[in-house]
Design a protein around this motif. Structure first.
Motif, PDB file in Angstrom:
ATOM      1  N   UNK A   8       0.972  -1.171   0.104  1.00  0.00           N
ATOM      2  CA  UNK A   8       0.032  -0.029   0.091  1.00  0.00           C
ATOM      3  C   UNK A   8       0.802   1.325  -0.088  1.00  0.00           C
ATOM      4  N   UNK A   9       0.787   1.887  -1.058  1.00  0.00           N
ATOM      5  CA  UNK A   9       1.653   2.916  -1.438  1.00  0.00           C
ATOM      6  C   UNK A   9       1.314   4.371  -0.421  1.00  0.00           C
ATOM      7  N   UNK A  10       2.123   5.099   0.126  1.00  0.00           N
ATOM      8  CA  UNK A  10       1.708   6.269   0.838  1.00  0.00           C
ATOM      9  C   UNK A  10       1.173   7.505  -0.029  1.00  0.00           C
ATOM     10  N   UNK A  11       0.131   8.068   0.414  1.00  0.00           N
ATOM     11  CA  UNK A  11      -0.679   8.931  -0.541  1.00  0.00           C
ATOM     12  C   UNK A  11       0.247  10.323  -1.012  1.00  0.00           C
ATOM     13  N   UNK A  12       1.335  10.337  -0.130  1.00  0.00           N
ATOM     14  CA  UNK A  12       2.329  11.315  -0.507  1.00  0.00           C
ATOM     15  C   UNK A  12       3.004  11.042  -2.018  1.00  0.00           C
ATOM     16  N   UNK A  13       3.127   9.885  -2.429  1.00  0.00           N
ATOM     17  CA  UNK A  13       3.771   9.337  -3.442  1.00  0.00           C
ATOM     18  C   UNK A  13       2.927   9.544  -4.772  1.00  0.00           C
ATOM     19  N   UNK A  14       1.617   9.958  -4.645  1.00  0.00           N
ATOM     20  CA  UNK A  14       0.931  10.257  -5.920  1.00  0.00           C
ATOM     21  C   UNK A  14       1.132  11.762  -6.309  1.00  0.00           C
ATOM     22  N   UNK A  15       2.249  12.075  -7.254  1.00  0.00           N
ATOM     23  CA  UNK A  15       2.517  13.319  -7.314  1.00  0.00           C
ATOM     24  C   UNK A  15       1.732  13.824  -8.599  1.00  0.00           C
ATOM     25  N   UNK A  16       1.499  15.300  -8.418  1.00  0.00           N
ATOM     26  CA  UNK A  16       0.985  16.128  -9.179  1.00  0.00           C
ATOM     27  C   UNK A  16       2.040  17.239  -9.572  1.00  0.00           C
ATOM     28  N   UNK A  17       2.328  17.266 -11.007  1.00  0.00           N
ATOM     29  CA  UNK A  17       3.149  18.220 -11.175  1.00  0.00           C
ATOM     30  C   UNK A  17       2.752  19.124 -12.407  1.00  0.00           C
TER      31      UNK A  17
ATOM     32  N   UNK B 185      -1.763  19.429 -15.867  1.00  0.00           N
ATOM     33  CA  UNK B 185      -0.731  18.876 -14.749  1.00  0.00           C
ATOM     34  C   UNK B 185      -0.361  17.644 -15.491  1.00  0.00           C
ATOM     35  N   UNK B 186       0.812  17.277 -14.951  1.00  0.00           N
ATOM     36  CA  UNK B 186       1.483  15.856 -15.158  1.00  0.00           C
ATOM     37  C   UNK B 186       1.460  15.241 -13.955  1.00  0.00           C
ATOM     38  N   UNK B 187       1.698  13.696 -13.906  1.00  0.00           N
ATOM     39  CA  UNK B 187       1.458  12.919 -12.656  1.00  0.00           C
ATOM     40  C   UNK B 187       2.628  11.753 -12.795  1.00  0.00           C
ATOM     41  N   UNK B 188       2.689  11.322 -11.481  1.00  0.00           N
ATOM     42  CA  UNK B 188       3.786  10.330 -11.282  1.00  0.00           C
ATOM     43  C   UNK B 188       3.221   9.518  -9.997  1.00  0.00           C
ATOM     44  N   UNK B 189       2.839   8.237 -10.351  1.00  0.00           N
ATOM     45  CA  UNK B 189       1.971   7.515  -9.278  1.00  0.00           C
ATOM     46  C   UNK B 189       2.525   6.050  -9.138  1.00  0.00           C
ATOM     47  N   UNK B 190       2.532   5.641  -7.795  1.00  0.00           N
ATOM     48  CA  UNK B 190       3.234   4.176  -7.806  1.00  0.00           C
ATOM     49  C   UNK B 190       2.131   3.137  -8.300  1.00  0.00           C
TER      50      UNK B 190
END
Length: 655
Positions: A57-66, A139-144
């Motif tokens: 279970x990934x941390x919510x702070x790892x779901x990045x919005x750029x 926006x761009x994204x990076x998500x686990x």
């Protein structure tokens, strides 16, 4: 459009399934800050666990919005008063905007920001652009793990508002996202249907050595509005008197029932860079990179009317009106970026704009042929600077057109200082010289008085701005602007039709905005107060002196913290002033100095709740409409919304 979205979503599902099988799964941060792989959850290897237990279970702070400016935040599923302010058609805080009666229509502006860093004129039809996704909005994204967000809100008669978003990283280096926001709303008045769609596709990629970065997006947008010109003058008394017979708003006569407007646009945007020297190299204190930005945008605005309304718009060349203005703009920019620990970040850039605006027909008026197109090439140069030193942050940006038909330049400087983690201040200075919008320079129409070709001077603006913030207790912003050669629309004294004019005098414009929140126990009072003062001998810029929003609300966890509740009242208010009128042919607001509007409260009651990642919103809008007087307007002849009950939900899905 629907088939396209369905196909892309199907491909994404396949990608998600494939990504889960991929051995090169993403690294995410553990609680102690170390990197760990998704298949290496810290569990006791001796314990027998099923497949679901082994999933990390990934941390919510790892779901990045750029953001477009590369500012990074993370997905926020909390329920706050700011989420209440953003739960609307635009999906952003619309303080300072006065909504029209139907969802998907335009907004009247109660305030203006004259900070500008653009070297090119805008398209025009500005009233249609409030929901238009600009490059800066993407926006761009990076998500686990795959992330989905679903948004829904009821509309006005026979329609709904929905927004669906999905993003996935197929590897740590590659991300895709797709979003579609669609609306259909019939509205309470005759001939006021709105149907809109915003499709956005994004991707970003980074090589494993982090030397090459790429990101880009595709947007396809369409906005259809039936235009009725507002209720007729003879019905104004019936509306303001609250005549029970006219509480059914469909009974009102409107100025026309045979017109509709369209704005459609598509954009293909790409930006990428290559680092010649980066942190991985031996010269750790220096970074050097080349970057390239390429963007192509094609849009048009069209107004159709089955039979010309000469009483409203004046004489016409034809009996059936159908006119279209188009713009094609191809943009390229080359950048050289250099960073040094002592010097800071420096960028030099050169850019090229190829523009083609106009119409596919020729009009001869009084023996003079009006040019049907403005097209050419603009070459510009610019620079940026950024330096952080202890608590200070210095930013600078400048640009100038050095070749082509349009002159233009800007310079912006900003300094910010963080005294403590919860106390900050900033000051900025902005100068701009920009060509007025395309539709003020050239306009062709089947209506005779709506044809013009102007050679306006550049609009000159200077703005000095200050900001000071202390927690939630005070966020004060003050800006002072001077505007010379301001271009605006108003009725021509001879033809009594709307035309562009240039105010050669200098306008001074002061704004002061205070935001604060006071909390006592479970009760909070959130306030936004704006004061404005305009000095303008020609009365070309009208704004209310005072504009406020005050929310008193209660927040609490219930049912052993399984549910979080927020409920309260919001009151919006602005003082009387000469509210701008709306012209549907141009899709522009124009200045009127005959009748003042305002001084009516807009009171909403809301009840919002959060259950896990789902946020549920319930609101009774303008519930005071029947007992505080029917004197509320969004623009002359365009009544504001009556009392209505609406609800909706925002739901996030991720592992």
């Amino acid at each position: 459009m629907n088939k396209l979205v369905t196909t892309l979503l199907f491909l994404y599902v396949l990608s998600a399934l494939n990504a889960q099988q991929n051995e090169k799964i993403m690294s995410i941060k553990s609680k102690n800050g170390q990197n760990q792989h998704q298949d290496s959850l810290n569990v006791d290897a001796n314990k027998k666990e099923n497949k679901k237990d082994k999933e990390l279970k990934a941390n919510i702070k790892d779901y990045l919005i750029i953001s477009q400016n590369r500012d990074t935040t993370y997905v926020d599923t909390s329920l706050t008063i700011q989420k209440e302010y953003k739960f609307n058609y635009l999906r952003k805080d619309n303080f300072g905007l006065l909504r029209f009666s139907n969802l998907g229509q335009t907004y009247n502006s109660l305030t203006y920001n004259f900070e500008n860093t653009s070297l090119m004129p805008d398209f025009g039809a500005r009233a249609k652009h409030f929901n238009y996704t600009q490059i800066s909005d993407v926006n761009y994204f990076r998500v686990p793990t795959p992330l989905t967000e679903l948004f829904f809100k009821t509309a006005f008669e026979q329609g709904q508002l929905a927004d669906s978003f999905f993003t996935i990283n197929t590897s740590p280096q590659l991300n895709f996202s797709v979003e579609y926001k669609g609306l259909r709303s019939l509205g309470k008045y005759q001939n006021i249907l709105a149907s809109t769609g915003n499709f956005t596709f994004t991707t970003n990629y980074q090589t494993k050595n982090k030397k090459y970065n790429l990101r880009g997006h595709i947007t396809m947008q369409d906005f259809l509005n039936q235009e009725n010109g507002g209720i007729i003058d003879d019905n104004i008394d019936e509306f303001e008197n609250g005549d029970p017979e006219f509480l059914d708003r469909s009974i009102f006569e409107v100025n026309f029932e045979n017109a509709e407007s369209f704005l459609k646009g598509k954009r293909f945007h790409l930006e990428h860079d290559y680092k010649l020297i980066n942190k991985a190299d031996s010269l750790a204190q220096n970074k050097l990179s080349f970057a390239h930005i390429m963007s192509f945008e094609d849009k048009f605005y069209q107004f159709d009317q089955t039979s010309a309304d000469t009483d409203y718009f004046g004489e016409s060349f034809v009996s059936r009106v159908q006119e279209r203005a188009t713009l094609e703009n191809f943009y390229n920019q080359l950048q050289l970026n250099y960073s040094n620990n002592l010097l800071g970040d420096v960028q030099f850039n050169v850019s090229h704009n190829n523009y083609n605006y106009g119409y596919n027909k020729l009009i001869v008026l009084n023996g003079t042929t009006i040019t049907n197109r403005l097209k050419g090439n603009i070459y510009a140069a610019g620079a940026k600077y950024n330096k952080q030193y202890k608590g200070f942050n210095l930013n600078g940006e400048a640009g100038v057109n050095f070749a082509g038909d349009f002159d233009g330049n800007f310079i912006k400087a900003q300094a910010s200082f963080k005294i403590k983690s919860d106390i900050s201040a900033s000051a900025s200075l902005n100068h701009s010289s920009q060509v007025p919008n395309y539709n003020t320079l050239l306009h062709q129409s089947d209506y005779i008085n709506y044809n013009w070709q102007n050679n306006f001077s550049n609009i000159q603006t200077q703005q000095l701005s200050f900001n000071a913030k202390y927690k939630k207790l005070a966020n004060l912003t003050v800006d002072y602007s001077t505007i010379t050669n301001y271009v605006y629309f108003k009725k021509d004294e001879t033809s009594q039709q709307v035309s562009p004019f240039q105010n050669s005098a200098t306008i001074t414009y002061l704004r002061a905005k205070l935001e604060n929140e006071i909390t006592v126990g479970k009760f909070s009072l959130n306030n936004t107060i704006m004061y404005q003062n305009v000095q303008d001998t020609n009365n070309s810029l009208n704004v209310p002196e005072l504009n406020t929003r005050n929310t008193l609300y209660f927040s609490s966890h219930l049912f052993k913290k399984a549910l979080y509740l927020q409920t309260g009242l919001t009151v919006n208010y602005f003082t009387k002033y000469y509210l701008n009128a709306y012209n549907p042919l141009l899709a522009e607001f124009y200045v009127q100095n005959e009748t003042q509007y305002g001084d009516f409260p807009l009171v909403d009651f809301f009840l919002n709740a959060k259950i896990r990642q789902a946020r549920i919103f319930f609101k009774t809008e303008h519930f005071n409409s029947s007992f505080t007087g029917y004197n509320y307007y969004s623009a002359p002849n365009y009544p504001y919304r009556d009392f209505i009950i609406r609800f909706g939900v925002v739901w996030n899905f991720f592992m």
